[in-house]
Write an enzyme that holds these catalytic residues in place. Structure first.
Site, short mmCIF file in Angstrom:
data_model
loop_
_atom_site.label_atom_id
_atom_site.label_comp_id
_atom_site.label_asym_id
_atom_site.label_seq_id
_atom_site.Cartn_x
_atom_site.Cartn_y
_atom_site.Cartn_z
N ASP A 1 -39.04 64.64 -43.90
CA ASP A 1 -40.21 63.91 -43.38
C ASP A 1 -40.95 64.70 -42.30
O ASP A 1 -41.82 64.17 -41.64
CB ASP A 1 -39.79 62.55 -42.83
CG ASP A 1 -38.78 62.64 -41.68
OD1 ASP A 1 -38.41 63.77 -41.29
OD2 ASP A 1 -38.35 61.58 -41.19
N GLU B 1 -38.83 62.36 -34.70
CA GLU B 1 -39.19 61.67 -35.93
C GLU B 1 -40.70 61.48 -36.03
O GLU B 1 -41.43 61.62 -35.04
CB GLU B 1 -38.49 60.31 -35.97
CG GLU B 1 -36.96 60.38 -35.89
CD GLU B 1 -36.30 60.81 -37.20
OE1 GLU B 1 -36.94 61.53 -38.00
OE2 GLU B 1 -35.15 60.42 -37.42
N HIS C 1 -39.66 66.19 -39.54
CA HIS C 1 -39.17 66.20 -38.15
C HIS C 1 -38.53 67.54 -37.82
O HIS C 1 -37.96 68.20 -38.70
CB HIS C 1 -38.21 65.03 -37.88
CG HIS C 1 -36.85 65.16 -38.50
ND1 HIS C 1 -36.44 64.42 -39.58
CD2 HIS C 1 -35.78 65.92 -38.16
CE1 HIS C 1 -35.20 64.72 -39.89
NE2 HIS C 1 -34.77 65.64 -39.04
N ASP D 1 -30.38 69.02 -29.86
CA ASP D 1 -30.20 67.57 -29.88
C ASP D 1 -28.73 67.21 -29.89
O ASP D 1 -27.86 68.07 -30.05
CB ASP D 1 -30.93 66.94 -31.08
CG ASP D 1 -30.81 67.78 -32.35
OD1 ASP D 1 -29.76 68.43 -32.54
OD2 ASP D 1 -31.76 67.79 -33.15
#
Length: 263
Positions: A138, A145, A140, A67
């Protein structure tokens, strides 16, 4: 999915470096998927040490980053291409241009074509042999996401406020300096890699790891897509594995594993 619980990051890094050393010995032109963030740093340090000792060479290898932030100046120290250069690539013998990052500095009009070109570059390199991954609190992976399509490809994503808060430490604690958008490999792209290797440490990752390993596959916990991968390895310290219901069994499996098998 194989779950490997270790005392700490040094032991985890040694196992991953062993696997990469074996891979490059058998396939010197292997393609590595490179992650940034804190999770893989110990792995990079161990690979650098082995390279300096003459045990491992990246001269024919390729690397693709997961990324990149959108909108940071090319010279910004927290741009992921700069981070991977500083933390790893500059210290080993990758050839010039052998490590590529997703497009983060192109115009919005150019971005869809640039993302498609990044997908083609990975395919033309023969696909990723071993993909390093971290995981967010979370769930990811990369910057996919919660709510991301489980079949997604490289694309632009809006970062959650939780992710921006988590990453503010890299920007002097100033959340306003953290970009709101990124370009990330999709979950479908990541799943194309032949071996997924995810590392997690600390109690802050415990719930995400519980969901990844023992929860239902769901876009709400994007990493759970890894349950469908034929060769996925999850390396944890005791704190990150503290929510696992089958932790005792995972330890038994590792203790009984043949020495020749590797990760």
């Amino acid at each position: 999915m194989e779950v490997v619980i270790q005392p700490g990051s040094a032991e985890m890094a040694s196992l991953v470096a062993d696997e990469i050393e074996r891979l490059l010995a058998a396939k010197p032109d292997a393609v590595l998927g490179l992650a940034t963030g804190s999770s893989p740093l110990a792995v990079y340090e161990e690979l650098i040490r082995r390279h300096r000792a003459g045990r491992i060479s990246f001269a024919r290898a390729r690397g693709f980053l997961l990324d990149e932030y959108v909108g940071l100046p090319a010279e910004h120290p927290e741009g992921y291409r700069n981070v991977i250069e500083r933390e790893f690539a500059a210290h080993v013998d990758f050839a010039d241009g052998a490590v590529q990052a997703p497009p983060g500095a192109v115009s919005s009009a150019e971005l869809p074509d640039a993302c498609a070109a990044y997908e083609r570059a990975i395919a033309e390199a023969g696909g990723v042999d071993l993909q390093l991954l971290g995981i967010g609190s979370d769930g990811h992976i990369a910057f996919n996401e919660p709510g991301s399509s489980l079949a997604s490809r490289t694309r632009i994503k809006t970062l959650t406020e939780q992710t921006r808060q988590d990453n503010a430490r890299f920007f002097g604690g100033d959340i306003d300096s953290v970009p709101r958008h990124c370009v990330t490999q999709g979950l479908g792209t990541i799943m194309d890699a032949r071996h997924l290797v995810l590392l997690a440490t600390g109690s802050g990752k415990a719930e995400a790891i519980h969901q990844l390993v023992e929860g239902a596959v769901s876009a709400m916990w994007p990493a759970t897509i890894m349950q469908h991968h034929p060769h996925a390895t999850v390396l944890l310290d005791e704190a990150a594995g503290s929510r696992l219901q089958l932790g005792g069994y995972y330890r038994q499996v590792l203790a009984d594993k043949p020495d020749w098998q590797g990760l």
